[in-house]
Design a protein around this motif. Structure first.
Motif, PDB file in Angstrom:
ATOM      1  N   SER A 252     -27.270   1.308  16.836  1.00 27.25           N
ATOM      2  CA  SER A 252     -26.201   1.734  15.907  1.00 27.25           C
ATOM      3  C   SER A 252     -26.687   2.861  15.006  1.00 27.25           C
ATOM      4  CB  SER A 252     -25.739   0.528  15.069  1.00 27.25           C
ATOM      5  OG  SER A 252     -25.207  -0.475  15.908  1.00 27.25           O
ATOM      6  N   SER A 253     -27.958   2.710  14.547  1.00 22.39           N
ATOM      7  CA  SER A 253     -28.498   3.790  13.701  1.00 22.39           C
ATOM      8  C   SER A 253     -28.620   5.085  14.492  1.00 22.39           C
ATOM      9  CB  SER A 253     -29.868   3.365  13.154  1.00 22.39           C
ATOM     10  OG  SER A 253     -29.747   2.207  12.342  1.00 22.39           O
ATOM     11  N   SER A 254     -28.996   4.951  15.776  1.00 19.83           N
ATOM     12  CA  SER A 254     -29.099   6.156  16.598  1.00 19.83           C
ATOM     13  C   SER A 254     -27.756   6.825  16.791  1.00 19.83           C
ATOM     14  CB  SER A 254     -29.701   5.773  17.958  1.00 19.83           C
ATOM     15  OG  SER A 254     -29.737   6.915  18.813  1.00 19.83           O
ATOM     16  N   VAL A 255     -26.714   5.994  16.984  1.00 21.55           N
ATOM     17  CA  VAL A 255     -25.363   6.568  17.111  1.00 21.55           C
ATOM     18  C   VAL A 255     -24.964   7.269  15.820  1.00 21.55           C
ATOM     19  CG1 VAL A 255     -22.925   6.005  17.427  1.00 21.55           C
ATOM     20  CG2 VAL A 255     -24.649   4.967  18.896  1.00 21.55           C
ATOM     21  N   SER A 256     -25.269   6.659  14.681  1.00 14.72           N
ATOM     22  CA  SER A 256     -24.928   7.280  13.391  1.00 14.72           C
ATOM     23  C   SER A 256     -25.698   8.578  13.202  1.00 14.72           C
ATOM     24  CB  SER A 256     -25.223   6.305  12.244  1.00 14.72           C
ATOM     25  OG  SER A 256     -24.440   5.136  12.376  1.00 14.72           O
ATOM     26  N   ASN A 257     -26.990   8.551  13.563  1.00 16.63           N
ATOM     27  CA  ASN A 257     -27.785   9.773  13.411  1.00 16.63           C
ATOM     28  C   ASN A 257     -27.250  10.882  14.323  1.00 16.63           C
ATOM     29  OD1 ASN A 257     -29.479   8.505  11.565  1.00 16.63           O
ATOM     30  ND2 ASN A 257     -30.910   7.792  13.151  1.00 16.63           N
ATOM     31  N   ASN A 258     -26.888  10.489  15.553  1.00 19.67           N
ATOM     32  CA  ASN A 258     -26.327  11.492  16.466  1.00 19.67           C
ATOM     33  C   ASN A 258     -25.037  12.082  15.919  1.00 19.67           C
ATOM     34  OD1 ASN A 258     -26.047  13.053  18.775  1.00 19.67           O
ATOM     35  ND2 ASN A 258     -24.899  11.470  19.856  1.00 19.67           N
ATOM     36  N   ALA A 259     -24.197  11.212  15.348  1.00 18.43           N
ATOM     37  CA  ALA A 259     -22.950  11.698  14.745  1.00 18.43           C
ATOM     38  C   ALA A 259     -23.229  12.626  13.575  1.00 18.43           C
ATOM     39  CB  ALA A 259     -22.083  10.519  14.303  1.00 18.43           C
ATOM     40  N   GLU A 260     -24.243  12.271  12.772  1.00 16.50           N
ATOM     41  CA  GLU A 260     -24.589  13.124  11.636  1.00 16.50           C
ATOM     42  C   GLU A 260     -25.115  14.477  12.106  1.00 16.50           C
ATOM     43  OE1 GLU A 260     -24.867  14.257   7.736  1.00 16.50           O
ATOM     44  OE2 GLU A 260     -23.933  12.456   8.595  1.00 16.50           O
ATOM     45  N   VAL A 261     -25.909  14.459  13.171  1.00 19.17           N
ATOM     46  CA  VAL A 261     -26.425  15.723  13.721  1.00 19.17           C
ATOM     47  C   VAL A 261     -25.280  16.603  14.227  1.00 19.17           C
ATOM     48  CG1 VAL A 261     -27.790  16.705  15.601  1.00 19.17           C
ATOM     49  CG2 VAL A 261     -28.701  14.811  14.273  1.00 19.17           C
ATOM     50  N   LEU A 262     -24.355  15.966  14.916  1.00 18.40           N
ATOM     51  CA  LEU A 262     -23.216  16.746  15.420  1.00 18.40           C
ATOM     52  C   LEU A 262     -22.375  17.312  14.282  1.00 18.40           C
ATOM     53  CD1 LEU A 262     -22.142  14.545  18.480  1.00 18.40           C
ATOM     54  CD2 LEU A 262     -23.354  16.737  18.506  1.00 18.40           C
ATOM     55  N   ARG A 263     -22.237  16.505  13.202  1.00 14.67           N
ATOM     56  CA  ARG A 263     -21.477  17.018  12.047  1.00 14.67           C
ATOM     57  C   ARG A 263     -22.209  18.188  11.399  1.00 14.67           C
ATOM     58  NH1 ARG A 263     -20.000  11.467  11.306  1.00 14.67           N
ATOM     59  NH2 ARG A 263     -21.896  11.095  10.074  1.00 14.67           N
ATOM     60  N   GLN A 264     -23.527  18.062  11.300  1.00 14.53           N
ATOM     61  CA  GLN A 264     -24.286  19.174  10.737  1.00 14.53           C
ATOM     62  C   GLN A 264     -24.167  20.420  11.623  1.00 14.53           C
ATOM     63  OE1 GLN A 264     -28.302  17.817  10.151  1.00 14.53           O
ATOM     64  NE2 GLN A 264     -27.776  16.447   8.446  1.00 14.53           N
ATOM     65  N   ARG A 265     -24.240  20.215  12.928  1.00 15.95           N
ATOM     66  CA  ARG A 265     -24.080  21.361  13.844  1.00 15.95           C
ATOM     67  C   ARG A 265     -22.704  21.986  13.710  1.00 15.95           C
ATOM     68  NH1 ARG A 265     -25.998  23.919  18.150  1.00 15.95           N
ATOM     69  NH2 ARG A 265     -24.562  24.588  19.801  1.00 15.95           N
ATOM     70  N   GLU A 266     -21.681  21.133  13.549  1.00 12.42           N
ATOM     71  CA  GLU A 266     -20.329  21.672  13.354  1.00 12.42           C
ATOM     72  C   GLU A 266     -20.259  22.500  12.087  1.00 12.42           C
ATOM     73  OE1 GLU A 266     -15.742  20.084  12.628  1.00 12.42           O
ATOM     74  OE2 GLU A 266     -17.396  18.651  12.919  1.00 12.42           O
TER      75      GLU A 266
END
Length: 470
Positions: A308-322
């Motif tokens: 779950s933390s990995s999914v959240s981190n991935n989502a945060e990375v994608l948001r930062q990239r956006e």
């Protein structure tokens, strides 16, 4: 007055008419014989005017051609040409001429103007019919002098025509020279503004390749941002599901370790249930099996939390990239807009340079043309026949003057006879009596003068009077 009455008047006043005619002819003949001989010299000039400038090749308007010949006649007969002739022949340097000038004008004016007026009075300019030849004639008492004056008028007219054509070109050349310097300064200033703007904006090339590259980069960033937004939205959904649903999340459920631990935990729980039916809870085997189940459950929960933390981190990375892509797209838009604005301003400066260049080129070309025209000594006037000293005198023309005096004397005698008749109107015909008294004439008496017989001592006999009734 009818024709019969006019003839009666002429018959009655024939002595007066003949006397006036004789006096006119004698006066004219005497005046012609007393006149000194005059000579006439003629110089012919040809006007090679075709309406086309031989230097520039420009065609003159057709409506100016009919007045060209009259203009040239006025130029030949101008005071300017006459003064040039006086200077060429050095007429004003003669002491005798100066003395005549002082006697004639009491010292008023200048001797050059006085001589120029005298020359113009005896100058005659005759255009040939349906041709471009002008005849310049001069009359005087000396054959050599009249020929020299006629040739001098032709020469000075040719020189003046060249001067009249070149002087405006010289003035125009001076004007275009000043304009060329000013336009050169304007061109240099426009080029300096263009260079300064290129240095300030870092524009190396004047083409549109840079704008196209930056615009392509903006399109790529926009496409990447759209893809990142899709990935960010999907990652956000997974994050919310992983944090909310926990083990039911697809990311958690599809994890291999989670699946293996779930299988191991299920087998351990089955084994623990089986032991619970056979063994007591405090049995060492049961306790060991329960500890194993608890350990597997803790491992499973830890891995689920990690997933779950990995999914959240991935989502945060994608948001930062956006966000980074959005910032990059915004910066790229600003850069493209800045390049467009710079290109527009650069286009204005380029147009200023091009306009200044065209104006400078046109003025330089006109300057070169007017300078050549101002230095050209080409003339469309040439001397066809120079004047030569005449061999025979042109005047006085005694026979012609006599014939003219006969005509004028006859007209003058008839006019004087009619005037005398009007001052003292006698009765010469029945028509005169009717016009004077206003009464009809009933009859006339013809009277013939008596005939004289001077031989044999005969007396004068009178013819009998005859009465005629109307």
């Amino acid at each position: 007055m009818n024709v019969h009455q006019f003839l009666l008047i002429l018959l009655a006043r024939k002595k007066l008419i003949l006397a006036v005619l004789a006096a006119t002819v004698l006066l004219t003949l005497g005046y012609s014989l007393l006149q000194a001989k005059t000579y006439k010299a003629t110089a012919s000039v040809l006007l090679n005017y075709k309406g086309v400038d031989p230097l520039t090749g420009l065609t003159m308007p057709g409506q100016l051609l009919p007045g060209y010949m009259a203009t040239q006649i006025d130029i030949i007969g101008s005071k300017n040409v006459a003064l040039r002739v006086v200077d060429q022949l050095k007429l004003a340097s003669s002491p005798a001429v100066v003395a005549q000038f002082k006697e004639a004008s009491d010292g008023r004016g200048t001797v050059q103007d006085w001589l120029a007026d005298l020359l113009l009075r005896k100058l005659e300019i005759v255009p040939s019919r349906e041709s471009s030849v002008l005849e310049i004639s001069f009359k005087g008492a000396d054959p050599t002098f009249v020929a020299a004056v006629a040739n001098a008028f032709a020469d000075e007219y040719q020189k003046l025509s060249v001067q009249l054509k070149t002087e405006p070109m010289k003035k125009a050349s001076t004007y275009f020279d000043q304009q060329t310097k000013q336009l050169r300064d304007n061109l240099e200033a426009a080029q300096a503004r263009l260079s300064k703007y290129q240095q300030e904006k870092g524009i190396v090339s004047l083409d549109n390749n840079r704008v196209d590259v930056e615009l392509s980069r903006l399109n790529d960033l926009s496409a990447q941002m759209v893809a990142a937004q899709s990935q960010s939205i999907e990652a956000g959904s997974r994050e919310r599901m992983a944090n909310g649903a926990g083990g039911s999340s697809p990311d958690v459920a599809n994890n291999a370790m989670v699946q293996n631990l779930r299988v191991s935990l299920s087998m351990a729980e089955s084994k623990l249930a089986e032991m619970g039916q056979r063994l007591a809870r405090n049995h060492p085997q049961y306790v060991a099996s329960k500890a194993e189940v608890d350990q597997l459950r803790r491992q499973l929960n830890g891995i689920v939390s990690n997933v779950s933390s990995s999914v959240s981190n991935n989502a945060e990375v994608l948001r930062q990239r956006e966000n980074e892509l959005r910032s990059a797209v915004a910066a790229q838009k600003i850069k493209v807009l800045e390049l467009n604005r710079a290109r527009d301003e650069l286009g204005v400066l380029l147009k200023d340079v091009e306009s200044a260049q065209r104006a400078y080129d046109a003025t330089s070309q006109r300057l070169s043309q007017t300078r050549i025209e101002g230095q050209s000594e080409q003339s469309d006037i040439s001397t066809l026949n120079p004047a030569t000293p005449p061999m025979a005198a042109d005047g006085p023309r005694v026979l012609f003057n006599t014939l003219v005096s006969l005509l004028l004397g006859t007209i003058l005698g008839v006019a004087i006879a009619l005037l005398a008749e009007m001052l003292n109107r006698p009765i010469r015909s029945p028509g005169d009596l009717k016009e004077s008294l206003g009464i009809p004439v009933l009859g006339t008496i013809e009277w013939n003068p008596p005939r004289r017989y001077n031989s044999a001592g005969l007396k004068n006999l009178l013819n009998p009077r005859r009465l005629r009734l109307n």
